[in-house]
Write a protein that holds these residues in place. Sequence first.
Motif, PDB file in Angstrom:
ATOM      1  N   UNK A 257       0.807  -1.216   0.000  1.00  0.00           N
ATOM      2  CA  UNK A 257       0.000   0.000   0.000  1.00  0.00           C
ATOM      3  C   UNK A 257       0.841   1.267   0.000  1.00  0.00           C
ATOM      4  N   UNK A 258       2.089   1.172   0.451  1.00  0.00           N
ATOM      5  CA  UNK A 258       2.920   2.379   0.586  1.00  0.00           C
ATOM      6  C   UNK A 258       3.155   3.119  -0.732  1.00  0.00           C
ATOM      7  N   UNK A 259       3.355   2.448  -1.896  1.00  0.00           N
ATOM      8  CA  UNK A 259       3.518   3.225  -3.139  1.00  0.00           C
ATOM      9  C   UNK A 259       2.306   4.091  -3.454  1.00  0.00           C
ATOM     10  N   UNK A 260       1.085   3.548  -3.235  1.00  0.00           N
ATOM     11  CA  UNK A 260      -0.114   4.339  -3.482  1.00  0.00           C
ATOM     12  C   UNK A 260      -0.186   5.533  -2.531  1.00  0.00           C
ATOM     13  N   UNK A 261       0.177   5.306  -1.272  1.00  0.00           N
ATOM     14  CA  UNK A 261       0.154   6.392  -0.303  1.00  0.00           C
ATOM     15  C   UNK A 261       1.167   7.469  -0.673  1.00  0.00           C
ATOM     16  N   UNK A 262       2.346   7.052  -1.088  1.00  0.00           N
ATOM     17  CA  UNK A 262       3.360   8.018  -1.490  1.00  0.00           C
ATOM     18  C   UNK A 262       2.918   8.804  -2.717  1.00  0.00           C
ATOM     19  N   UNK A 263       2.185   8.148  -3.620  1.00  0.00           N
ATOM     20  CA  UNK A 263       1.690   8.847  -4.817  1.00  0.00           C
ATOM     21  C   UNK A 263       0.707   9.947  -4.437  1.00  0.00           C
ATOM     22  N   UNK A 264      -0.187   9.637  -3.502  1.00  0.00           N
ATOM     23  CA  UNK A 264      -1.160  10.636  -3.058  1.00  0.00           C
ATOM     24  C   UNK A 264      -0.452  11.802  -2.380  1.00  0.00           C
ATOM     25  N   UNK A 265       0.539  11.492  -1.534  1.00  0.00           N
ATOM     26  CA  UNK A 265       1.295  12.559  -0.859  1.00  0.00           C
ATOM     27  C   UNK A 265       2.009  13.439  -1.880  1.00  0.00           C
ATOM     28  N   UNK A 266       2.575  12.822  -2.912  1.00  0.00           N
ATOM     29  CA  UNK A 266       3.262  13.603  -3.961  1.00  0.00           C
ATOM     30  C   UNK A 266       2.285  14.518  -4.686  1.00  0.00           C
ATOM     31  N   UNK A 267       1.071  14.035  -4.966  1.00  0.00           N
ATOM     32  CA  UNK A 267       0.085  14.870  -5.655  1.00  0.00           C
ATOM     33  C   UNK A 267      -0.321  16.058  -4.788  1.00  0.00           C
ATOM     34  N   UNK A 268      -0.503  15.827  -3.490  1.00  0.00           N
ATOM     35  CA  UNK A 268      -0.807  16.950  -2.603  1.00  0.00           C
ATOM     36  C   UNK A 268       0.341  17.960  -2.603  1.00  0.00           C
ATOM     37  N   UNK A 269       1.569  17.456  -2.582  1.00  0.00           N
ATOM     38  CA  UNK A 269       2.735  18.346  -2.615  1.00  0.00           C
ATOM     39  C   UNK A 269       2.759  19.148  -3.905  1.00  0.00           C
ATOM     40  N   UNK A 270       2.456  18.490  -5.038  1.00  0.00           N
ATOM     41  CA  UNK A 270       2.471  19.186  -6.333  1.00  0.00           C
ATOM     42  C   UNK A 270       1.397  20.267  -6.398  1.00  0.00           C
ATOM     43  N   UNK A 271       0.258  20.038  -5.739  1.00  0.00           N
ATOM     44  CA  UNK A 271      -0.817  21.031  -5.747  1.00  0.00           C
ATOM     45  C   UNK A 271      -0.429  22.282  -4.968  1.00  0.00           C
ATOM     46  N   UNK A 272       0.266  22.098  -3.852  1.00  0.00           N
ATOM     47  CA  UNK A 272       0.527  23.212  -2.938  1.00  0.00           C
ATOM     48  C   UNK A 272       1.947  23.767  -3.015  1.00  0.00           C
ATOM     49  N   UNK A 273       2.781  23.218  -3.886  1.00  0.00           N
ATOM     50  CA  UNK A 273       4.142  23.747  -4.002  1.00  0.00           C
ATOM     51  C   UNK A 273       4.445  24.131  -5.448  1.00  0.00           C
ATOM     52  N   UNK A 274       4.787  25.359  -5.701  1.00  0.00           N
ATOM     53  CA  UNK A 274       4.902  26.451  -4.717  1.00  0.00           C
ATOM     54  C   UNK A 274       3.529  26.907  -4.231  1.00  0.00           C
ATOM     55  N   UNK A 275       3.519  27.598  -3.111  1.00  0.00           N
ATOM     56  CA  UNK A 275       2.265  28.046  -2.516  1.00  0.00           C
ATOM     57  C   UNK A 275       1.515  28.958  -3.487  1.00  0.00           C
ATOM     58  N   UNK A 276       0.189  28.795  -3.556  1.00  0.00           N
ATOM     59  CA  UNK A 276      -0.611  29.635  -4.474  1.00  0.00           C
ATOM     60  C   UNK A 276      -0.394  31.124  -4.200  1.00  0.00           C
ATOM     61  N   UNK A 277      -0.130  31.882  -5.261  1.00  0.00           N
ATOM     62  CA  UNK A 277       0.162  33.311  -5.105  1.00  0.00           C
ATOM     63  C   UNK A 277      -0.995  34.186  -5.541  1.00  0.00           C
ATOM     64  N   UNK A 278      -1.995  33.630  -6.205  1.00  0.00           N
ATOM     65  CA  UNK A 278      -3.136  34.410  -6.676  1.00  0.00           C
ATOM     66  C   UNK A 278      -4.418  33.746  -6.202  1.00  0.00           C
ATOM     67  N   UNK A 279      -5.519  34.495  -6.159  1.00  0.00           N
ATOM     68  CA  UNK A 279      -6.798  33.897  -5.750  1.00  0.00           C
ATOM     69  C   UNK A 279      -7.218  32.721  -6.630  1.00  0.00           C
ATOM     70  N   UNK A 280      -6.979  32.825  -7.932  1.00  0.00           N
ATOM     71  CA  UNK A 280      -7.365  31.717  -8.812  1.00  0.00           C
ATOM     72  C   UNK A 280      -6.515  30.473  -8.540  1.00  0.00           C
ATOM     73  N   UNK A 281      -5.225  30.670  -8.260  1.00  0.00           N
ATOM     74  CA  UNK A 281      -4.361  29.540  -7.931  1.00  0.00           C
ATOM     75  C   UNK A 281      -4.774  28.906  -6.611  1.00  0.00           C
ATOM     76  N   UNK A 282      -5.185  29.733  -5.659  1.00  0.00           N
ATOM     77  CA  UNK A 282      -5.644  29.203  -4.378  1.00  0.00           C
ATOM     78  C   UNK A 282      -6.927  28.397  -4.547  1.00  0.00           C
ATOM     79  N   UNK A 283      -7.855  28.910  -5.368  1.00  0.00           N
ATOM     80  CA  UNK A 283      -9.092  28.170  -5.625  1.00  0.00           C
ATOM     81  C   UNK A 283      -8.784  26.832  -6.291  1.00  0.00           C
ATOM     82  N   UNK A 284      -7.849  26.838  -7.231  1.00  0.00           N
ATOM     83  CA  UNK A 284      -7.464  25.591  -7.902  1.00  0.00           C
ATOM     84  C   UNK A 284      -6.862  24.597  -6.912  1.00  0.00           C
ATOM     85  N   UNK A 285      -6.003  25.091  -6.006  1.00  0.00           N
ATOM     86  CA  UNK A 285      -5.378  24.208  -5.022  1.00  0.00           C
ATOM     87  C   UNK A 285      -6.415  23.612  -4.079  1.00  0.00           C
TER      88      UNK A 285
END
Length: 204
Positions: free
Chosen positions: A61-89
Amino acid sequence: MATEGPIPPGPEILSGSDALLPALPMKQARRMDHSPERTVYVAQPGLRALPSGTLVILGFASPQLLSVIFLFWAIWWPAPATPSALRFALAGTLLLGGLSLLVFWLLLRHNLALAAGILRAPFTRVTVTNRRVLWTVPWSRHPVMEIAARRIAGGILGPTDRRGTGSAAMVLRDGDPSADFDGNIHFDRLPDAAGFVAALDSLH
C-alpha cells in the motif's frame, strides 16, 4: 509478568459480535464469589500483536500512499500566489482527498471490524484474573472482550523463543460462541506465553 491489583469490572462481550453473553450479571457473580479479584497475568504485546502479513500489506500500500502525498505536494508547491491559484489548489485538494477516501471506503467497507481490530491490536492489553480473561485498551473504561473463568477449560502452549514470547491457545468449553473451529482462541507472539497458560490452568 504476574502482578497483583484490582481490575475494574466490565460487561462480558462476545468475541466477534456486540451481543452480550448468556451469563450471570457481574454483580450477581460477585455475590456468589466473595474472594477478591486478583490479577495473575498481564501482557501488552504491542506491535507483535499485529496479524502476520500486516507489514506485507503495508508494503504493497505504501507506493499508493506516497503517490497521493506527492500529488498533494504538487498542488501546494509552490504556494498559491493568486486567488485563482488558491481556488485551484483547494478544489484539487478536495477532489483528491474525496477520491482517496472513496477508494479507502470501497476497500474496507466489508471488513471494517477486521480493520478496527488490526488498528487496535498494538494497544490491547491481555489480563488474566482469578475470575476472567479480559482485553482492554487505554481509551476505554470497559473491556473490548471478556471471557469468564467458567467458560475456560485450560490453555495450550505453542512454540516460544528464548525470551518466552510465543504462541498459546485458550481452550474454551464445548459450544462456546467465542471459540474458533478448534474450540480455542489463539494468541501469537504473546509475552511470557508459558505464564499465560499457567494462569489459565490456575482458574480450575
